[in-house]
Each structure stands twice: as structure tokens, then as C-alpha cells.
Write a protein that holds these residues in place. Structure first.
Motif, PDB file in Angstrom:
ATOM      1  N   ALA A 151      10.311  12.248   0.225  1.00 27.16           N
ATOM      2  CA  ALA A 151       9.450  13.370   0.583  1.00 27.16           C
ATOM      3  C   ALA A 151       8.007  12.903   0.561  1.00 27.16           C
ATOM      4  O   ALA A 151       7.662  11.939  -0.145  1.00 27.16           O
ATOM      5  CB  ALA A 151       9.636  14.536  -0.390  1.00 27.16           C
ATOM      6  N   ARG A 152       7.181  13.573   1.305  1.00 28.18           N
ATOM      7  CA  ARG A 152       5.744  13.294   1.232  1.00 28.18           C
ATOM      8  C   ARG A 152       5.236  13.788  -0.111  1.00 28.18           C
ATOM      9  O   ARG A 152       5.488  14.938  -0.500  1.00 28.18           O
ATOM     10  CB  ARG A 152       5.009  13.987   2.379  1.00 28.18           C
ATOM     11  N   ALA A 153       4.530  12.932  -0.818  1.00 34.18           N
ATOM     12  CA  ALA A 153       4.012  13.291  -2.147  1.00 34.18           C
ATOM     13  C   ALA A 153       2.880  12.340  -2.508  1.00 34.18           C
ATOM     14  O   ALA A 153       2.862  11.186  -2.068  1.00 34.18           O
ATOM     15  CB  ALA A 153       5.118  13.222  -3.202  1.00 34.18           C
ATOM     16  N   ALA A 154       1.955  12.828  -3.312  1.00 33.70           N
ATOM     17  CA  ALA A 154       0.850  11.989  -3.762  1.00 33.70           C
ATOM     18  C   ALA A 154       1.375  10.911  -4.705  1.00 33.70           C
ATOM     19  O   ALA A 154       2.251  11.179  -5.538  1.00 33.70           O
ATOM     20  CB  ALA A 154      -0.201  12.842  -4.474  1.00 33.70           C
ATOM     21  N   PRO A 155       0.876   9.685  -4.599  1.00 32.31           N
ATOM     22  CA  PRO A 155       1.329   8.618  -5.490  1.00 32.31           C
ATOM     23  C   PRO A 155       1.094   8.981  -6.952  1.00 32.31           C
ATOM     24  O   PRO A 155       0.102   9.634  -7.299  1.00 32.31           O
ATOM     25  CB  PRO A 155       0.470   7.417  -5.075  1.00 32.31           C
ATOM     26  N   GLY A 156       2.010   8.574  -7.790  1.00 37.69           N
ATOM     27  CA  GLY A 156       1.863   8.789  -9.228  1.00 37.69           C
ATOM     28  C   GLY A 156       2.380  10.106  -9.730  1.00 37.69           C
ATOM     29  O   GLY A 156       2.371  10.359 -10.936  1.00 37.69           O
ATOM     30  N   GLY A 157       2.846  10.965  -8.827  1.00 38.90           N
ATOM     31  CA  GLY A 157       3.338  12.265  -9.257  1.00 38.90           C
ATOM     32  C   GLY A 157       4.655  12.157 -10.004  1.00 38.90           C
ATOM     33  O   GLY A 157       5.483  11.302  -9.715  1.00 38.90           O
ATOM     34  N   ARG A 158       4.832  13.015 -10.976  1.00 38.74           N
ATOM     35  CA  ARG A 158       6.083  13.076 -11.734  1.00 38.74           C
ATOM     36  C   ARG A 158       6.363  14.523 -12.075  1.00 38.74           C
ATOM     37  O   ARG A 158       5.445  15.333 -12.250  1.00 38.74           O
ATOM     38  CB  ARG A 158       6.005  12.248 -13.024  1.00 38.74           C
ATOM     39  N   THR A 198      20.147  13.122   6.352  1.00 44.02           N
ATOM     40  CA  THR A 198      19.648  14.379   6.896  1.00 44.02           C
ATOM     41  C   THR A 198      18.127  14.351   6.903  1.00 44.02           C
ATOM     42  O   THR A 198      17.505  14.048   5.882  1.00 44.02           O
ATOM     43  CB  THR A 198      20.155  15.570   6.064  1.00 44.02           C
ATOM     44  N   TRP A 199      17.537  14.667   8.070  1.00 38.00           N
ATOM     45  CA  TRP A 199      16.085  14.680   8.214  1.00 38.00           C
ATOM     46  C   TRP A 199      15.593  16.116   8.329  1.00 38.00           C
ATOM     47  O   TRP A 199      16.089  16.901   9.151  1.00 38.00           O
ATOM     48  CB  TRP A 199      15.659  13.931   9.470  1.00 38.00           C
ATOM     49  N   GLY A 200      14.598  16.454   7.514  1.00 40.17           N
ATOM     50  CA  GLY A 200      13.954  17.750   7.601  1.00 40.17           C
ATOM     51  C   GLY A 200      12.493  17.595   7.969  1.00 40.17           C
ATOM     52  O   GLY A 200      12.094  16.618   8.617  1.00 40.17           O
ATOM     53  N   ARG A 201      11.689  18.534   7.547  1.00 41.12           N
ATOM     54  CA  ARG A 201      10.241  18.481   7.811  1.00 41.12           C
ATOM     55  C   ARG A 201       9.575  17.711   6.680  1.00 41.12           C
ATOM     56  O   ARG A 201       9.262  18.249   5.627  1.00 41.12           O
ATOM     57  CB  ARG A 201       9.682  19.895   7.918  1.00 41.12           C
ATOM     58  N   GLY A 202       9.357  16.424   6.899  1.00 40.55           N
ATOM     59  CA  GLY A 202       8.767  15.566   5.875  1.00 40.55           C
ATOM     60  C   GLY A 202       9.721  15.248   4.744  1.00 40.55           C
ATOM     61  O   GLY A 202       9.305  14.716   3.722  1.00 40.55           O
ATOM     62  N   ARG A 218       0.845  -1.194   0.000  1.00 42.63           N
ATOM     63  CA  ARG A 218       0.000   0.000   0.000  1.00 42.63           C
ATOM     64  C   ARG A 218       0.882   1.246   0.000  1.00 42.63           C
ATOM     65  O   ARG A 218       2.005   1.227   0.496  1.00 42.63           O
ATOM     66  CB  ARG A 218      -0.931   0.010   1.200  1.00 42.63           C
ATOM     67  N   PRO A 219       0.385   2.348  -0.560  1.00 38.91           N
ATOM     68  CA  PRO A 219       1.173   3.587  -0.570  1.00 38.91           C
ATOM     69  C   PRO A 219       1.446   4.073   0.850  1.00 38.91           C
ATOM     70  O   PRO A 219       0.585   3.993   1.723  1.00 38.91           O
ATOM     71  CB  PRO A 219       0.296   4.568  -1.336  1.00 38.91           C
ATOM     72  N   THR A 220       2.635   4.582   1.067  1.00 46.70           N
ATOM     73  CA  THR A 220       2.993   5.145   2.370  1.00 46.70           C
ATOM     74  C   THR A 220       2.826   6.660   2.407  1.00 46.70           C
ATOM     75  O   THR A 220       2.961   7.266   3.472  1.00 46.70           O
ATOM     76  CB  THR A 220       4.465   4.827   2.701  1.00 46.70           C
ATOM     77  N   GLY A 221       2.543   7.268   1.246  1.00 47.53           N
ATOM     78  CA  GLY A 221       2.505   8.727   1.176  1.00 47.53           C
ATOM     79  C   GLY A 221       3.857   9.346   0.930  1.00 47.53           C
ATOM     80  O   GLY A 221       3.990  10.570   0.906  1.00 47.53           O
ATOM     81  N   LEU A 222       4.881   8.493   0.739  1.00 44.55           N
ATOM     82  CA  LEU A 222       6.241   8.970   0.491  1.00 44.55           C
ATOM     83  C   LEU A 222       6.694   8.586  -0.906  1.00 44.55           C
ATOM     84  O   LEU A 222       6.309   7.535  -1.433  1.00 44.55           O
ATOM     85  CB  LEU A 222       7.217   8.370   1.510  1.00 44.55           C
ATOM     86  N   THR A 223       7.514   9.437  -1.484  1.00 42.09           N
ATOM     87  CA  THR A 223       8.133   9.181  -2.780  1.00 42.09           C
ATOM     88  C   THR A 223       9.647   9.247  -2.603  1.00 42.09           C
ATOM     89  O   THR A 223      10.147  10.025  -1.789  1.00 42.09           O
ATOM     90  CB  THR A 223       7.673  10.216  -3.817  1.00 42.09           C
ATOM     91  N   SER A 224      10.374   8.418  -3.356  1.00 38.70           N
ATOM     92  CA  SER A 224      11.833   8.425  -3.258  1.00 38.70           C
ATOM     93  C   SER A 224      12.462   8.844  -4.578  1.00 38.70           C
ATOM     94  O   SER A 224      11.882   8.634  -5.654  1.00 38.70           O
ATOM     95  CB  SER A 224      12.361   7.034  -2.871  1.00 38.70           C
ATOM     96  N   TRP A 225      13.637   9.450  -4.470  1.00 37.07           N
ATOM     97  CA  TRP A 225      14.486   9.759  -5.625  1.00 37.07           C
ATOM     98  C   TRP A 225      15.844   9.119  -5.367  1.00 37.07           C
ATOM     99  O   TRP A 225      16.358   9.153  -4.230  1.00 37.07           O
ATOM    100  CB  TRP A 225      14.678  11.261  -5.782  1.00 37.07           C
ATOM    101  N   ARG A 226      16.454   8.560  -6.408  1.00 38.84           N
ATOM    102  CA  ARG A 226      17.779   7.941  -6.280  1.00 38.84           C
ATOM    103  C   ARG A 226      18.617   8.314  -7.496  1.00 38.84           C
ATOM    104  O   ARG A 226      18.108   8.403  -8.612  1.00 38.84           O
ATOM    105  CB  ARG A 226      17.666   6.418  -6.197  1.00 38.84           C
ATOM    106  N   ALA A 227      19.898   8.499  -7.256  1.00 37.48           N
ATOM    107  CA  ALA A 227      20.809   8.813  -8.359  1.00 37.48           C
ATOM    108  C   ALA A 227      22.229   8.457  -7.944  1.00 37.48           C
ATOM    109  O   ALA A 227      22.573   8.505  -6.759  1.00 37.48           O
ATOM    110  CB  ALA A 227      20.731  10.289  -8.750  1.00 37.48           C
TER     111      ALA A 227
END
Length: 403
Positions: free
Chosen positions: A223-230, A200-204, A177-186
Motif C-alpha cells: 500500500a502507499r504509505a509514508a516510510p517509517g510508519g508502524r 489483486t490490485w485495488g486503488r494504491g 530510495r523509498p518508493t512510497g510503498l510499504t509491504s506486509w507479509r505473513a
């Protein structure tokens, strides 16, 4: 089971699937690996392999080769966006506590290492599995692809978080199930830029930096983000979210190759499956127990699954009985790892200023009182050792042709 060499079909050629195929092959199975993708791992992906996974890979004779992929042995820190350190740990402390440091490597390098353990002709890419029949005590399992049907004494479903096999075996059960979080990797190249591993932890928001071999750096962010966002330009999105953070975060964002940022919605399975097998089919890795990346244990638990499964499913044994033991051993452990990882994910997702201030102050205070606080999250996880069983470190057996 017949006296012929037993045949296993492994669905998925990620870290878990390749480990399972190599372990089964080493213990005397004929193996066929089916990978839906036509190409290998994406270039921007890294993987953390903690001591528990390294010891599992020792059973295949490649643990030291993975340890040699560790580029960074110095201290690592948990920070605030300003750069202020909340806690600091060292590789020596991790080694003393768990028997070795966490190795962070380029995922493609680990995949190449594991694929090299397979016999020639065992791996087929661009072959998605469309359906599976789990079989039973009297009937072999089968998998169906566009190229035809394969029968097997054992099917290992390592086909990832969107597992076709899991859906077929457990229809109607809650999946990831979606967690409400999106990840970026590079993975970026920044010659001459002095770096220290940090998260490093910030606000969300969360950012991580880990040096790799050959001057490369693995960067990850959530970061907190809606699923499917690009975003049209994911670097611009990272610049918007993290561009004002401490050095070297902005420089790493600018060094990212165009189109080289992987964006993925984070999903997990807090509601476990009733079993990690059905009939002659075993599920492992994300197909069985998808988790958030916060403990760095997704790949590690898949590797554990694989070596435990191979030790239990000895050639000539009762496969259904072996898989029942596999579920009994792996289901409670992975359920706990999923739970603990999601707890940390929720902490990093806090956005309220008072809550974040309290979180950071608590982490800093506990870090002063208990310097190894950050390592405690891996107690009972990174200190795992493979169960005793048949030795699999000897010469590889001959590989009969797939049936």
C-alpha cells in the motif's frame, strides 16, 4: 594468487549469500559466511523462485529440491477487489514459456536447504561487519568485525538493502530510495480453506495469496504509505485496508498469528551503481541492485549473481579480472530487471478512480486478446540460463579450516 586454497568471506547469510558460499565451496574455495543477525529468517517471509533461479540452483544440484517445494500447480489470477478476474494463467503455460513454473516457498525452508550445502563451521551468526578493505591485485581484502579481522582473496557482499559494504565501497553514490510503498507479509495456516493463487490490485493497494506446503498460505500486501510508519496492530491495519475485499482475503487476515505480520518499507535502486565490484569485493543481490517485489525477482537475481560469480572466480585465476567480467555481465541485466519491476510497482500504486478503471479495463482486454499477458512481464528474465563454464555439480571438495 598463492597456490594455497583461496579463501572467500561472504557477508550475509540470506538467499544470495548462501548460494554464493555454496557455489564457491563447490568450485574449490574455502568459505566463511558472516551473518549479522543472531537468528535465522523471519517466520512470515516467503520467496518466489522463477525458472531462471531454479536453473541456477541446478548447478548446485538442488534445483529439483526447490521445485519439490511448489505446493500449487493450478491456475493463478489477477483480480479486482470485488473478486472479478482480469487475467488467468496456469503453471503449464509458464512451464511451456520458461521451462517451468514459478515456485513460491517459505524463505526459511530455502535458507535451510542452502545452508546445508556448506561445510561444518563455515557459517557464523551474530557477527556484523563494521568495515571492509577491498584490497587490490597485490593485497588481499579484509573485513573487520567486533571479533577481529579476516583476510580473504575474495569478499562477497550479500548484506542486503542496507549494505554496510556497499556504502563503504561507493560513498556518496545514490543507494536504495523509498518508493512510497510499504509491504506486509505473513504465513498463515488455514486447513480446509479452498484457495487459488491470486494477486489483486485495488486503488494504491495490492494483495497476493499463494498456497505453500503443509496447508500453509503465504500472504503479501502493499500500500502507499509514508516510510517509517508502524501500527500497534498490523492485523488491524490490514483489516482496515483489505477487510472488505473478496474471499478469502478477510479470512486470511483473521488467521494471521498475533505478531506474525512483517511490515517493511519498499525501497529500490533505479540509479545503478557504477560497478558491482571494487578491488577484491563483489556485491550481489539487494546490496547491488535492490528492486521492488513486483516481478518476484529479488531473490532470483541474487541467485543468478551468485552462480555467475562463482563460475567466473575460479580458484587460481585473476580475481580483479574476473570481477570486471562479473560487473559487465550482471550490471546491465539487473538494471533492466529493476526498471521493469518498478514500472509494475507504479501501476499498482495508482489511486485515481479513472486511472485505475482504465488500467483494469486495459489489462482485462489485453488478457482476452493475449491470454499469456501476465507471463510476458518475465520474458527475457525467467528464461535465463546459467552461462557455460566449469561443472560444479560433482562431489564437494574437502574444506580447509578458515584462515
Amino acid at each position: 594468487m598463492s597456490s594455497e586454497t583461496p579463501h572467500a568471506v561472504v557477508v550475509g547469510a540470506g538467499i544470495g549469500g548462501l548460494t554464493a558460499a555454496a557455489a564457491l565451496h563447490r568450485s574449490g574455495w574455502s568459505v566463511t559466511v558472516l551473518e549479522r543477525a543472531a537468528a535465522g529468517e523471519p517466520a512470515g517471509a516467503g520467496i518466489a523462485l522463477a525458472p531462471n533461479a531454479q536453473r541456477a540452483l541446478d548447478t548446485l544440484g538442488v534445483g529439483d529440491r526447490v521445485r519439490a517445494m511448489a505446493a500449487f500447480q493450478g491456475p493463478g489470477s489477477l483480480r479486482r477487489p470485488s473478486g472479478r478476474r482480469l487475467t488467468t494463467t496456469t503453471g503449464e503455460e509458464a512451464a511451456a514459456r520458461f521451462g517451468g513454473p514459478v515456485v513460491v516457498a517459505h524463505r526459511a525452508d530455502v535458507v535451510d536447504l542452502l545452508a546445508g550445502l556448506l561445510p561444518r563451521g563455515a557459517l557464523y551468526t551474530g557477527v556484523p561487519v563494521t568495515s571492509v578493505d577491498p584490497g587490490d591485485a597485490r593485497r588481499r581484502a579484509s573485513v573487520t568485525t567486533a571479533q577481529g579481522e579476516l583476510r580473504a582473496d575474495l569478499v562477497v557482499a550479500a548484506d542486503g538493502i542496507g549494505s554496510t559494504v556497499r556504502s563503504a565501497l561507493f560513498p556518496g553514490r545514490p543507494g536504495p530510495r523509498p518508493t512510497g510503498l510499504t509491504s506486509w507479509r505473513a504465513v498463515v495456516s488455514v486447513p480446509g480453506l479452498p484457495l487459488e493463487a491470486h494477486e489483486t490490485w485495488g486503488r494504491g493497494l495490492l494483495w497476493g495469496t499463494v498456497p505453500l506446503l503443509d496447508g500453509r498460505v503465504y500472504c503479501y500486501a502493499t500500500a502507499r504509505a509514508a516510510p517509517g510508519g508502524r501500527a500497534t496492530d498490523e492485523r488491524a491495519e490490514l483489516r482496515r485496508l483489505f477487510g472488505s475485499w473478496h474471499h478469502p482475503v478477510p479470512a486470511l487476515i483473521e488467521a494471521m498469528p498475533a505478531g506474525g505480520v512483517l511490515r517493511t518499507d519498499i525501497r529500490s535502486m533505479p540509479v545503478p551503481l557504477p560497478a558491482h565490484h571494487r578491488g577484491r569485493v563483489a556485491l550481489l543481490g539487494d546490496a547491488a541492485h535492490a528492486m521492488t517485489p513486483n516481478l518476484g525477482q529479488g531473490g532470483c537475481q541474487a541467485v543468478e549473481d551468485a552462480v555467475v560469480l562463482a563460475r567466473l572466480a575460479g580458484p587460481g585465476g585473476d580475481i580483479e579480472a574476473a570481477l570486471a567480467v562479473y560487473t559487465a555481465e550482471r550490471l546491465p541485466r539487473t538494471t533492466e530487471v529493476v526498471r521493469r519491476s518498478e514500472q509494475i510497482a507504479r501501476l499498482t500504486a495508482w489511486r485515481s478512480r479513472p486511472a485505475v478503471a482504465l488500467r483494469d479495463a486495459t489489462v482485462a482486454a489485453l488478457g482476452r486478446l493475449a491470454p499469456q499477458l501476465a507471463l510476458r512481464s518475465l520474458d527475457g528474465i525467467a528464461d535465463w540460463r546459467p552461462p557455460s563454464g566449469p561443472d560444479t555439480t560433482g562431489p564437494l571438495p574437502a574444506h580447509p579450516p578458515p584462515r
